[in-house]
Design a protein around this motif. Sequence first.
Motif, PDB file in Angstrom:
ATOM      1  N   SER A  55       0.839  -1.197   0.000  1.00 37.54           N
ATOM      2  CA  SER A  55       0.000   0.000   0.000  1.00 37.54           C
ATOM      3  C   SER A  55       0.869   1.241   0.000  1.00 37.54           C
ATOM      4  O   SER A  55       1.958   1.257   0.563  1.00 37.54           O
ATOM      5  CB  SER A  55      -0.893   0.026   1.238  1.00 37.54           C
ATOM      6  OG  SER A  55      -1.732  -1.085   1.266  1.00 37.54           O
ATOM      7  N   GLU A  56       0.394   2.283  -0.644  1.00 37.84           N
ATOM      8  CA  GLU A  56       1.140   3.534  -0.718  1.00 37.84           C
ATOM      9  C   GLU A  56       0.331   4.663  -0.112  1.00 37.84           C
ATOM     10  O   GLU A  56      -0.894   4.640  -0.127  1.00 37.84           O
ATOM     11  CB  GLU A  56       1.480   3.860  -2.168  1.00 37.84           C
ATOM     12  CG  GLU A  56       2.389   2.836  -2.805  1.00 37.84           C
ATOM     13  CD  GLU A  56       2.664   3.129  -4.262  1.00 37.84           C
ATOM     14  OE1 GLU A  56       1.893   3.892  -4.876  1.00 37.84           O
ATOM     15  OE2 GLU A  56       3.651   2.594  -4.783  1.00 37.84           O
ATOM     16  N   ARG A  57       1.061   5.652   0.412  1.00 39.04           N
ATOM     17  CA  ARG A  57       0.422   6.850   0.939  1.00 39.04           C
ATOM     18  C   ARG A  57       1.346   8.025   0.682  1.00 39.04           C
ATOM     19  O   ARG A  57       2.547   7.869   0.488  1.00 39.04           O
ATOM     20  CB  ARG A  57       0.126   6.722   2.422  1.00 39.04           C
ATOM     21  CG  ARG A  57       1.368   6.713   3.289  1.00 39.04           C
ATOM     22  CD  ARG A  57       1.025   6.685   4.757  1.00 39.04           C
ATOM     23  NE  ARG A  57       2.255   6.760   5.547  1.00 39.04           N
ATOM     24  CZ  ARG A  57       2.295   7.098   6.794  1.00 39.04           C
ATOM     25  NH1 ARG A  57       1.191   7.376   7.432  1.00 39.04           N
ATOM     26  NH2 ARG A  57       3.440   7.159   7.434  1.00 39.04           N
ATOM     27  N   THR A  88       2.826  11.493   2.299  1.00 37.97           N
ATOM     28  CA  THR A  88       2.969  12.204   3.569  1.00 37.97           C
ATOM     29  C   THR A  88       2.594  13.667   3.381  1.00 37.97           C
ATOM     30  O   THR A  88       2.447  14.151   2.250  1.00 37.97           O
ATOM     31  CB  THR A  88       4.407  12.112   4.098  1.00 37.97           C
ATOM     32  OG1 THR A  88       5.273  12.797   3.191  1.00 37.97           O
ATOM     33  CG2 THR A  88       4.850  10.668   4.251  1.00 37.97           C
TER      34      THR A  88
END
Length: 68
Positions: free
Chosen positions: A45-47, A49
Amino acid sequence: MAKNPGCFKPGLVPWNKGTNFSPPGSEHTRFQKGHKPATWLPIGSERVTKDGYLERKMTDTGYPPGTG
């Protein structure tokens, strides 16, 4: 008169020392094996910041990296 009347004096033992607090019924709401928190995400999963960096989840074990 003491500076702070709410503080314990040196050597004084609190009335609840050695007791355990377990609210009635709390056994039913504690974490149980196999349950995951609502904020859990799968590996990969990516997010983004708040600084604009892209972060990818690499492991489920947390920190330090490379432990699982």
